[in-house]
Design an enzyme around this catalytic site. Structure first.
Site, short mmCIF file in Angstrom:
data_model
loop_
_atom_site.label_atom_id
_atom_site.label_comp_id
_atom_site.label_asym_id
_atom_site.label_seq_id
_atom_site.Cartn_x
_atom_site.Cartn_y
_atom_site.Cartn_z
CG ASP A 194 51.33 33.93 47.99
OD1 ASP A 194 50.90 35.29 48.22
OD2 ASP A 194 51.19 33.55 46.82
NE ARG A 225 47.53 36.23 39.55
CZ ARG A 225 48.69 36.95 40.29
NH1 ARG A 225 49.96 36.71 39.90
NH2 ARG A 225 48.46 37.70 41.21
NE ARG A 269 56.48 42.05 41.34
CZ ARG A 269 55.65 41.97 40.54
NH1 ARG A 269 55.86 40.99 39.47
NH2 ARG A 269 54.35 42.54 41.03
CB CYS A 326 52.12 37.32 36.08
SG CYS A 326 51.67 36.16 37.40
CE LYS A 353 54.47 40.96 47.08
NZ LYS A 353 53.32 40.77 46.12
CG ASN A 354 50.51 40.12 48.66
OD1 ASN A 354 51.35 41.14 48.04
ND2 ASN A 354 50.48 38.89 48.53
C1 EPZ Z 1 46.63 37.78 45.71
O1 EPZ Z 1 46.72 37.68 44.13
C2 EPZ Z 1 48.10 37.83 45.90
N1 EPZ Z 1 48.61 39.34 45.40
C3 EPZ Z 1 48.94 36.72 45.42
O2 EPZ Z 1 50.43 36.97 45.89
C4 EPZ Z 1 48.41 35.27 46.03
O3 EPZ Z 1 49.14 34.38 45.42
C5 EPZ Z 1 47.05 35.29 45.88
O4 EPZ Z 1 46.02 36.52 46.28
C6 EPZ Z 1 46.23 34.16 46.31
O5 EPZ Z 1 46.33 34.13 47.64
C7 EPZ Z 1 48.50 40.34 46.06
O6 EPZ Z 1 47.75 40.14 47.11
C8 EPZ Z 1 48.94 41.73 45.43
P1 EPZ Z 1 43.13 35.85 43.45
P2 EPZ Z 1 45.14 37.97 43.28
O7 EPZ Z 1 42.52 36.69 42.64
O8 EPZ Z 1 44.42 38.80 44.25
C9 EPZ Z 1 41.28 33.37 39.95
C10 EPZ Z 1 52.52 37.08 45.56
O9 EPZ Z 1 53.51 36.16 45.69
N2 EPZ Z 1 40.53 34.55 39.56
O10 EPZ Z 1 42.85 35.48 44.90
O11 EPZ Z 1 45.41 38.22 42.02
C11 EPZ Z 1 42.39 33.35 39.70
O12 EPZ Z 1 42.99 33.16 38.34
C12 EPZ Z 1 51.25 37.21 44.89
O13 EPZ Z 1 52.70 37.99 46.68
C13 EPZ Z 1 39.80 34.38 38.55
O14 EPZ Z 1 39.35 33.52 37.89
O15 EPZ Z 1 44.63 36.32 43.49
C14 EPZ Z 1 43.35 32.44 40.71
O16 EPZ Z 1 43.19 31.13 40.24
C15 EPZ Z 1 51.22 36.14 43.98
N3 EPZ Z 1 38.95 35.77 38.38
C16 EPZ Z 1 42.32 32.60 41.81
O17 EPZ Z 1 41.36 33.24 41.45
C17 EPZ Z 1 39.24 36.79 38.79
O18 EPZ Z 1 38.42 37.89 38.50
C18 EPZ Z 1 42.96 33.25 42.90
O19 EPZ Z 1 43.24 34.51 42.54
C19 EPZ Z 1 40.24 36.99 39.97
C20 EPZ Z 1 40.86 35.72 40.27
#
Ligand code: EPZ
Length: 417
Positions: free
Chosen positions: A304, A121, A396, A116, A22-23
């Site tokens: 995850d 996020r 999802r 969410c 998915k990701n």
């Molecule tokens: C991706 O989300 C995945 N989703 C998530 O999987 C996964 O948990 C996550 O990466 C971490 O591995 C998809 O790929 C569609 P991040 P993403 O940006 O990209 C902070 C699932 O269950 N952050 O790596 O949204 C954020 O708050 C989902 O399949 C900022 O502060 O995650 C978090 O604490 C859930 N500012 C950390 O970074 C930003 O601009 C990691 O988030 C962006 C992120």
């Protein structure tokens, strides 16, 4: 709404095949926006989030055939540069269309995704990176407006490792003028898959999978075909199911090297994991041992998989400490696991799990995608019957998971509520 009814206690046995990731699929679908033409993407899982991404692409004017395994995406006719709130609120990853729309058309208007269940996020690092590439960004009425005639390469250093932020800027920089350097980039395998697809389109990206990604901007890209990598989180979920039920399964089409942190921790817990000719065999012990985990960006323990691993620790011999260091609210499954009789106490971002001999089946409610998986895992091992409601969360990110578990001998059915 559907629900799952599980009668626990069966040891899982047999073979299961992992679906596409998915990701990895979501950003690859979005990257098709970067060039006109027909892209055939294969090994795509049949999931709600895939359908939502297709709706987003169609709302922009793309023409899409199919919604799983093989999906043909024709982006020639894209004529809108706006992703609306009703679509983006359904799936946050839709915000990634901002960069590719900006790169191809010089403008974009995308709804802010909002938070969410698992956390706020934010996308501040996405926007900061686009500004570094020369985009004019304004926020109004819950939308991000971005404009830029020609993006220019820049050096970008991420405050925190962000998967979406790294993917977003890799796509935006692919046709920027000059070189872009992404430092402290996320290293997840899904980012490598996206880079492989972008390079298939004609991009010049090096270093994906490391914390420094170098992108030489090219003047244009072309549509390309691609086969998506296997879903490592679905694979990890099956590994834990085998371990928790004391079963023995063979998992096909997974890449064990994508799950080193998980498999090493599972081996510490007494689980036997071997891989031969691309098939991974997982054999659970009579009772798993307790093990501590800390979630970290890849290649650390994946956030995850935290909920699923916690379900396993609920029946482990001993106490384990689980700390969630990526998201601020990813313990929603704890109160539901406690309904099975699990002994868990939470202090901030740390949960202490005292293993119990047996869980007892109970009616529980899914709250987010991976939490739903942990409730199924608990139900598979619990004594008696478990009912899991609100499983639209599950749909999802897991393709026909109840059918796959039933094929491994689990007593699990989906019924209309
Ligand atoms: C991706 O989300 C995945 N989703 C998530 O999987 C996964 O948990 C996550 O990466 C971490 O591995 C998809 O790929 C569609 P991040 P993403 O940006 O990209 C902070 C699932 O269950 N952050 O790596 O949204 C954020 O708050 C989902 O399949 C900022 O502060 O995650 C978090 O604490 C859930 N500012 C950390 O970074 C930003 O601009 C990691 O988030 C962006 C992120």
């Amino acid at each position: 709404m559907d629900k799952l009814i599980i009668k626990g206690g069966k040891k899982l046995k047999g073979d299961v095949t992992v679906s596409g990731s998915k990701n990895a699929s979501l950003p690859i679908f979005v990257a098709t926006i970067l060039a006109p033409g027909i892209n055939q993407i294969s090994n795509v899982p049949f999931l709600r989030d895939i359908n939502t991404t297709i709706k987003v692409l169609e709302s922009l004017g793309a023409h899409v055939e199919g919604n799983g395994n093989i999906v043909k995406i024709d982006t020639t006719g894209i004529n809108s540069h706006e992703a609306t709130y009703d679509l983006v609120k359904t799936m946050r990853a839709s915000v990634l269309v901002l960069g590719p729309l900006l790169a191809r058309f010089g403008k974009a208007r995308v709804s802010l995704p909002g938070g969410c269940a698992i956390g706020a996020r934010p996308i501040n690092l996405h926007l900061k990176g686009l500004q570094a590439l020369g985009a004019e960004i304004t926020l109004e009425h819950g939308y991000v407006e971005a404009r830029c005639r020609q993006l220019k390469g820049a050096r970008i250093n991420f405050d925190v490792s962000t998967v979406g932020g790294t993917e977003h800027l890799m796509m935006a920089a692919a046709t920027a003028k000059g070189e872009t350097l992404l430092e402290n980039a996320a290293r997840e395998p899904e980012i490598v898959d996206l880079a492989l697809y972008l390079n298939r389109m004609g991009a010049k990206i090096e270093g994906a999978g490391t914390d420094t990604i170098r992108i030489q901007g090219v003047s244009e890209l072309a549509a390309a075909d691609y086969e998506v990598m296997p879903d490592r989180i679905e694979a990890g979920t099956f590994m834990i199911a085998a371990a928790m039920t004391g079963g023995e399964i063979r998992i096909h089409r997974m890449k064990l090297e994508h799950l080193d942190a998980l498999s090493f921790k599972m081996q510490d817990a007494g689980v036997e994991i071997t891989s031969r000719d691309g098939v991974v065999m997982v054999k659970g012990p009579r009772r798993v041992k307790s093990v501590n985990i800390k979630t970290r960006p890849y290649p650390g323990f994946p956030t995850d998989m935290q909920a699923q691993f916690m379900a396993m620790m609920c029946v482990a011999d001993g106490a384990s400490v689980i700390s969630e260091n990526i998201f601020e609210n990813r313990f929603m499954h704890v109160s539901e696991l406690q309904r099975f009789g699990a002994d868990i106490t939470v202090e901030g971002s740390t949960a202490t799990v005292k293993g119990v001999k047996k869980l007892s089946g109970a009616p529980v409610m899914a709250t987010d995608l991976r939490a739903s998986a942990s409730l199924i895992l608990a139900g598979l091992t619990a004594e008696g019957t478990t009912e899991v409601t609100r499983i639209y969360h599950l749909d999802r990110g897991y393709e026909s998971i109840e059918k796959k578990f039933a094929a491994l001998g689990a007593d699990i059915v989906r019924v209309k509520e």
